[in-house]
Design a protein around this motif. Structure first.
Motif, PDB file in Angstrom:
ATOM      1  N   ALA A 133      -0.364  11.803   3.972  1.00 60.15           N
ATOM      2  CA  ALA A 133       0.043  11.478   5.166  1.00 60.15           C
ATOM      3  C   ALA A 133       1.116  12.207   5.760  1.00 60.15           C
ATOM      4  N   PRO A 134       1.087  12.461   7.232  1.00 60.79           N
ATOM      5  CA  PRO A 134       2.143  13.184   8.016  1.00 60.79           C
ATOM      6  C   PRO A 134       3.429  12.816   7.476  1.00 60.79           C
ATOM      7  N   ALA A 135       4.381  13.801   7.464  1.00 56.96           N
ATOM      8  CA  ALA A 135       5.554  13.630   7.250  1.00 56.96           C
ATOM      9  C   ALA A 135       6.473  12.387   8.094  1.00 56.96           C
ATOM     10  N   GLY A 136       7.124  11.496   7.630  1.00 54.97           N
ATOM     11  CA  GLY A 136       7.854  10.572   8.307  1.00 54.97           C
ATOM     12  C   GLY A 136       7.016   9.276   8.536  1.00 54.97           C
ATOM     13  N   ARG A 137       5.804   9.325   7.961  1.00 56.44           N
ATOM     14  CA  ARG A 137       4.817   8.102   8.213  1.00 56.44           C
ATOM     15  C   ARG A 137       4.568   7.555   6.683  1.00 56.44           C
ATOM     16  N   SER A 138       4.683   6.097   6.628  1.00 56.50           N
ATOM     17  CA  SER A 138       4.507   5.380   5.346  1.00 56.50           C
ATOM     18  C   SER A 138       3.268   5.143   5.137  1.00 56.50           C
ATOM     19  N   VAL A 139       2.516   5.146   3.963  1.00 62.32           N
ATOM     20  CA  VAL A 139       1.242   4.781   3.935  1.00 62.32           C
ATOM     21  C   VAL A 139       1.164   3.680   2.730  1.00 62.32           C
ATOM     22  N   ARG A 140       0.528   2.687   3.025  1.00 59.64           N
ATOM     23  CA  ARG A 140       0.540   1.531   1.867  1.00 59.64           C
ATOM     24  C   ARG A 140      -0.662   1.746   0.806  1.00 59.64           C
ATOM     25  N   HIS A 141      -0.372   2.079  -0.199  1.00 58.43           N
ATOM     26  CA  HIS A 141      -1.403   1.953  -1.310  1.00 58.43           C
ATOM     27  C   HIS A 141      -1.790   0.902  -1.966  1.00 58.43           C
ATOM     28  N   SER A 142      -2.943   0.203  -2.268  1.00 60.26           N
ATOM     29  CA  SER A 142      -3.099  -0.791  -3.047  1.00 60.26           C
ATOM     30  C   SER A 142      -2.730  -0.677  -4.381  1.00 60.26           C
ATOM     31  N   GLN A 143      -2.732  -1.582  -5.421  1.00 56.63           N
ATOM     32  CA  GLN A 143      -2.530  -1.508  -6.767  1.00 56.63           C
ATOM     33  C   GLN A 143      -3.615  -0.968  -7.406  1.00 56.63           C
ATOM     34  N   GLU A 144      -4.659  -0.846  -7.306  1.00 60.42           N
ATOM     35  CA  GLU A 144      -5.785   0.142  -7.932  1.00 60.42           C
ATOM     36  C   GLU A 144      -5.459   1.369  -7.657  1.00 60.42           C
ATOM     37  N   GLU A 145      -5.249   1.723  -6.290  1.00 58.12           N
ATOM     38  CA  GLU A 145      -4.884   3.250  -5.914  1.00 58.12           C
ATOM     39  C   GLU A 145      -3.682   3.730  -6.707  1.00 58.12           C
ATOM     40  N   LYS A 146      -2.716   2.981  -6.691  1.00 56.10           N
ATOM     41  CA  LYS A 146      -1.568   3.287  -7.480  1.00 56.10           C
ATOM     42  C   LYS A 146      -1.773   3.594  -8.912  1.00 56.10           C
ATOM     43  N   THR A 147      -2.391   2.550  -9.604  1.00 57.87           N
ATOM     44  CA  THR A 147      -2.821   2.702 -10.936  1.00 57.87           C
ATOM     45  C   THR A 147      -3.548   4.128 -11.188  1.00 57.87           C
ATOM     46  N   ALA A 148      -4.575   4.470 -10.212  1.00 55.24           N
ATOM     47  CA  ALA A 148      -5.456   5.582 -10.341  1.00 55.24           C
ATOM     48  C   ALA A 148      -4.586   6.748 -10.246  1.00 55.24           C
ATOM     49  N   LYS A 149      -3.640   6.857  -9.237  1.00 47.63           N
ATOM     50  CA  LYS A 149      -2.961   7.914  -9.268  1.00 47.63           C
ATOM     51  C   LYS A 149      -2.169   8.124 -10.372  1.00 47.63           C
ATOM     52  N   LEU A 150      -1.335   7.183 -10.881  1.00 49.65           N
ATOM     53  CA  LEU A 150      -0.589   7.152 -12.117  1.00 49.65           C
ATOM     54  C   LEU A 150      -1.385   7.809 -13.319  1.00 49.65           C
ATOM     55  N   ASN A 151      -2.350   7.298 -13.466  1.00 44.95           N
ATOM     56  CA  ASN A 151      -3.371   7.802 -14.475  1.00 44.95           C
ATOM     57  C   ASN A 151      -3.748   9.169 -14.549  1.00 44.95           C
ATOM     58  N   ARG A 152      -4.052   9.483 -13.172  1.00 49.90           N
ATOM     59  CA  ARG A 152      -4.519  11.050 -12.867  1.00 49.90           C
ATOM     60  C   ARG A 152      -3.191  11.601 -13.087  1.00 49.90           C
TER      61      ARG A 152
END
Length: 143
Positions: A39-58
């Protein structure tokens, strides 16, 4: 009185003030390098729980396989370091894969085995000392 709006200002590097006012602003470098995943600086992006888990595992697999630092792995995934810690805290230990003993390098695996052997030997020594202490107490009549 002199009409100040019609006066041309002296040129700075061959450009007048009116030229500066009419030209288009230069594109910022951050827009050119922005990737679609970030996301561009200053904008917040909402991630789903599945995306969060996938990114943490990655991130965990990147650190384990490539032997990279946390900072580099988090940057590769496209989140901030503080975001990683917040997500990890919220997710708990069950969602983030922990490396098993088989995944550890040989040196660490040997260290784990030595620590287990050390604990076993300490227990054996403590048991032996207790039994010798009991025998001495009987001989001295302290029991």
């Amino acid at each position: 009185m002199v009409d100040e709006s019609n006066i041309e200002q002296p040129a700075v590097h061959g450009e007048t003030i009116s030229d500066k006012m009419t030209r288009k602003p230069a594109a910022s470098k951050s827009q050119d390098k922005a990737s679609p995943a970030k996301a561009p600086a200053g904008r917040s992006v909402r991630h789903s729980q599945e995306e969060k888990t996938a990114k943490l595992n990655r991130i965990e697999t990147l650190m384990r396989e490539r032997k990279t630092t946390l900072k580099d792995a988090v940057k590769d995934v496209g989140i901030g370091e503080q975001t990683y810690y917040n997500w990890k805290k919220a997710a708990g230990a069950q969602l983030v894969m922990q490396p098993s003993i088989e995944a550890l390098p040989d040196d660490l695996e040997d260290l784990v085995k030595l620590e287990e052997e050390n604990l076993r030997l300490r227990k054996n020594l403590a048991e032996k000392l207790r039994s010798e202490n009991a025998v001495l107490r009987k001989r001295l009549g302290l029991d």
